[in-house]
Write a protein that holds these residues in place. Sequence first.
Motif, short mmCIF file in Angstrom:
data_model
loop_
_atom_site.label_atom_id
_atom_site.label_comp_id
_atom_site.label_asym_id
_atom_site.label_seq_id
_atom_site.Cartn_x
_atom_site.Cartn_y
_atom_site.Cartn_z
N ARG A 106 0.83 -1.21 0.00
CA ARG A 106 0.00 0.00 0.00
C ARG A 106 0.86 1.25 0.00
O ARG A 106 0.55 2.24 -0.69
CB ARG A 106 -0.93 0.00 1.21
CG ARG A 106 -2.11 -0.91 1.04
CD ARG A 106 -3.17 -0.65 2.12
NE ARG A 106 -4.28 -1.53 1.94
CZ ARG A 106 -4.58 -2.55 2.74
NH1 ARG A 106 -3.85 -2.79 3.80
NH2 ARG A 106 -5.62 -3.31 2.49
N SER A 107 1.96 1.25 0.76
CA SER A 107 2.81 2.43 0.80
C SER A 107 3.53 2.62 -0.53
O SER A 107 3.77 3.75 -0.96
CB SER A 107 3.82 2.33 1.95
OG SER A 107 4.73 1.27 1.73
N PHE B 237 -4.14 4.79 -4.17
CA PHE B 237 -4.64 3.44 -3.89
C PHE B 237 -4.86 3.23 -2.39
O PHE B 237 -4.75 2.12 -1.88
CB PHE B 237 -3.66 2.38 -4.40
CG PHE B 237 -3.59 2.31 -5.89
CD1 PHE B 237 -4.57 1.65 -6.60
CD2 PHE B 237 -2.54 2.92 -6.58
CE1 PHE B 237 -4.50 1.59 -7.99
CE2 PHE B 237 -2.47 2.86 -7.96
CZ PHE B 237 -3.45 2.19 -8.66
N LYS B 238 -5.17 4.30 -1.66
CA LYS B 238 -5.34 4.18 -0.22
C LYS B 238 -6.58 3.35 0.14
O LYS B 238 -6.63 2.74 1.20
CB LYS B 238 -5.41 5.55 0.44
CG LYS B 238 -6.64 6.35 0.06
CD LYS B 238 -6.68 7.66 0.76
CE LYS B 238 -7.94 8.40 0.35
NZ LYS B 238 -8.07 9.67 1.01
N ASP B 239 -7.58 3.32 -0.75
CA ASP B 239 -8.80 2.54 -0.49
C ASP B 239 -8.71 1.13 -1.06
O ASP B 239 -9.69 0.40 -1.03
CB ASP B 239 -10.02 3.25 -1.09
CG ASP B 239 -10.28 4.58 -0.42
OD1 ASP B 239 -9.90 4.72 0.76
OD2 ASP B 239 -10.88 5.46 -1.07
N PHE B 240 -7.55 0.75 -1.56
CA PHE B 240 -7.38 -0.56 -2.18
C PHE B 240 -7.46 -1.66 -1.13
O PHE B 240 -6.83 -1.60 -0.08
CB PHE B 240 -6.02 -0.62 -2.89
CG PHE B 240 -5.70 -1.95 -3.48
CD1 PHE B 240 -6.38 -2.40 -4.60
CD2 PHE B 240 -4.76 -2.78 -2.91
CE1 PHE B 240 -6.09 -3.62 -5.16
CE2 PHE B 240 -4.47 -4.01 -3.45
CZ PHE B 240 -5.13 -4.43 -4.58
N GLU B 241 -8.27 -2.66 -1.40
CA GLU B 241 -8.40 -3.83 -0.53
C GLU B 241 -7.95 -5.06 -1.29
O GLU B 241 -8.33 -5.25 -2.44
CB GLU B 241 -9.85 -4.01 -0.06
CG GLU B 241 -10.35 -2.91 0.85
CD GLU B 241 -9.62 -2.88 2.18
OE1 GLU B 241 -9.24 -3.97 2.68
OE2 GLU B 241 -9.44 -1.78 2.72
N PHE B 242 -7.15 -5.88 -0.65
CA PHE B 242 -6.65 -7.08 -1.31
C PHE B 242 -7.76 -8.10 -1.55
O PHE B 242 -7.66 -8.94 -2.43
CB PHE B 242 -5.52 -7.71 -0.50
CG PHE B 242 -4.25 -6.92 -0.58
CD1 PHE B 242 -3.37 -7.12 -1.62
CD2 PHE B 242 -3.95 -5.95 0.36
CE1 PHE B 242 -2.21 -6.38 -1.72
CE2 PHE B 242 -2.80 -5.22 0.28
CZ PHE B 242 -1.92 -5.42 -0.76
#
Length: 152
Positions: free
Chosen positions: A52-53, A59-64
């Motif tokens: 994420r970093s 892409f802060k709202d990206f969920e795996f």
Amino acid sequence: MFNDIGALELVTIVVLGILVFGPDKLPKVIQDVTGFIRKIRAFSDSAKQDIRSELGPEFKDFEFEDLNPKTFIRKQLTENEDLKEIRTSFDLRKELSDVSDAVKSSEAGAAPAPSATAAAGSATPAVTGPDLLKKPAAPAPEERSRFDADAT
């Protein structure tokens, strides 16, 4: 993690653990396994944070979990406004009931008997072939071919 293990499977695992490790070593083995699982989870969480970093703020709202195809499709179907409008305008049950009503009404008002159509002088020819959906009648015993064991 173990959502699909039932009571019988759990009892089987415990019995196998007692048989393999013995009742004296089993608590130590359970502690070691739980510690190992905690380390794997911590490693996984740190790897997710690193990814994420590296991806950046967009892409802060990206969920795996969104990488799972079922989850992705479910999310797209519930959040997309155009698809919501299509889903609400199309009622599958209503469409199926309309089709079944049309089929039932066509069966009820099926073509009349062939003599009635011939008398009416309709332009559609009558079907004069064998009915392929019906099982053919068994041939008479004298028409049957003899079984020859030497020929087969």
